[in-house]
Design a protein around this motif. Sequence first.
Motif, PDB file in Angstrom:
ATOM      1  N   GLU A 116       0.850  -1.191   0.000  1.00 14.26           N
ATOM      2  CA  GLU A 116       0.000   0.000   0.000  1.00 14.26           C
ATOM      3  C   GLU A 116       0.882   1.236   0.000  1.00 14.26           C
ATOM      4  O   GLU A 116       1.904   1.282   0.664  1.00 14.26           O
ATOM      5  CB  GLU A 116      -0.874   0.039   1.256  1.00 14.26           C
ATOM      6  CG  GLU A 116      -1.992  -0.935   1.244  1.00 14.26           C
ATOM      7  CD  GLU A 116      -2.870  -0.797   2.469  1.00 14.26           C
ATOM      8  OE1 GLU A 116      -2.860   0.268   3.103  1.00 14.26           O
ATOM      9  OE2 GLU A 116      -3.550  -1.777   2.780  1.00 14.26           O
ATOM     10  N   THR A 173      -4.347   9.109   2.315  1.00 13.26           N
ATOM     11  CA  THR A 173      -4.853   8.314   1.200  1.00 13.26           C
ATOM     12  C   THR A 173      -4.273   6.908   1.264  1.00 13.26           C
ATOM     13  O   THR A 173      -3.208   6.690   1.837  1.00 13.26           O
ATOM     14  CB  THR A 173      -4.475   8.925  -0.172  1.00 13.26           C
ATOM     15  OG1 THR A 173      -3.058   8.918  -0.299  1.00 13.26           O
ATOM     16  CG2 THR A 173      -5.001  10.333  -0.331  1.00 13.26           C
ATOM     17  N   VAL A 209      -3.480   4.199  -1.717  1.00 10.57           N
ATOM     18  CA  VAL A 209      -3.458   3.861  -3.136  1.00 10.57           C
ATOM     19  C   VAL A 209      -2.820   2.485  -3.232  1.00 10.57           C
ATOM     20  O   VAL A 209      -1.617   2.333  -3.033  1.00 10.57           O
ATOM     21  CB  VAL A 209      -2.681   4.906  -3.954  1.00 10.57           C
ATOM     22  CG1 VAL A 209      -2.612   4.487  -5.422  1.00 10.57           C
ATOM     23  CG2 VAL A 209      -3.323   6.280  -3.811  1.00 10.57           C
ATOM     24  N   ILE A 224      -2.322   4.065 -12.323  1.00  8.59           N
ATOM     25  CA  ILE A 224      -2.941   5.383 -12.418  1.00  8.59           C
ATOM     26  C   ILE A 224      -2.113   6.237 -13.364  1.00  8.59           C
ATOM     27  O   ILE A 224      -0.890   6.324 -13.223  1.00  8.59           O
ATOM     28  CB  ILE A 224      -3.047   6.042 -11.022  1.00  8.59           C
ATOM     29  CG1 ILE A 224      -3.888   5.160 -10.096  1.00  8.59           C
ATOM     30  CG2 ILE A 224      -3.648   7.445 -11.130  1.00  8.59           C
ATOM     31  CD1 ILE A 224      -3.938   5.634  -8.668  1.00  8.59           C
ATOM     32  N   ILE A 251      -5.353  13.039  -5.937  1.00  9.52           N
ATOM     33  CA  ILE A 251      -6.074  12.112  -5.063  1.00  9.52           C
ATOM     34  C   ILE A 251      -6.094  12.724  -3.671  1.00  9.52           C
ATOM     35  O   ILE A 251      -5.071  12.803  -3.008  1.00  9.52           O
ATOM     36  CB  ILE A 251      -5.407  10.725  -5.078  1.00  9.52           C
ATOM     37  CG1 ILE A 251      -5.410  10.184  -6.520  1.00  9.52           C
ATOM     38  CG2 ILE A 251      -6.131   9.774  -4.130  1.00  9.52           C
ATOM     39  CD1 ILE A 251      -4.614   8.925  -6.713  1.00  9.52           C
ATOM     40  N   ILE A 290      -8.049   3.621  -2.898  1.00  8.00           N
ATOM     41  CA  ILE A 290      -8.100   2.979  -4.211  1.00  8.00           C
ATOM     42  C   ILE A 290      -7.541   1.574  -4.053  1.00  8.00           C
ATOM     43  O   ILE A 290      -6.404   1.396  -3.619  1.00  8.00           O
ATOM     44  CB  ILE A 290      -7.304   3.780  -5.264  1.00  8.00           C
ATOM     45  CG1 ILE A 290      -7.908   5.185  -5.415  1.00  8.00           C
ATOM     46  CG2 ILE A 290      -7.295   3.037  -6.602  1.00  8.00           C
ATOM     47  CD1 ILE A 290      -7.125   6.107  -6.317  1.00  8.00           C
TER      48      ILE A 290
END
Length: 192
Positions: A3, A15, A17, A30, A36, A42
Amino acid sequence: MTEQRSHDRTGHSETTVGYAYSDDSAPPVIGDDATIRSGTVIYDDVTIGDDFTTGHGALVREETTIGDDVIVGTNAVIDGQTTIGSHVSMQTNVYVPTNTTIGDRVFVGPAATFTNDPYPIRQSSDLEGPTLEDDVSIGANATLLPGVTVGAGAFVAAGAVVTDDVPPETLAVGAPAEIRPLPESLTGGNEL
């Protein structure tokens, strides 16, 4: 399969992602120039094009494909296994369930809700989200029932409850939605 997290000045995670939902999931891909915002998650196995933007607290689940120049608003949820085209704007609190298809140049207003289960917890059935063809506009607080198709260039009014397919270049208004001619002022493609 790590992550990636960003942190604010106090060390709180802003965040995520690349949320690994299984041992063999792959990090998301991406494109360039993404914005973001904090609180966004995500998942792995997501593919997103260039110029992607989220509001705060957005969620994009696994096996979702998103085109270029897409906005996913604050607290919007895309529940996975969904295909979204390019030049799409989904506003605050939009809910998009599994197995939904959204075309190009589509606008989805605040708190619009799409559904994919025709018999919630009463019967077992295949989940099928709505299909929104190109240049569709969905007004605030509209609800689309499972499996409906909103045809190219159609406009769904705010608060409408769409229980049946909406033909291309028409207006759906009311609860349940009735189909009317599209006013001249609403014709043509979306400018997204």
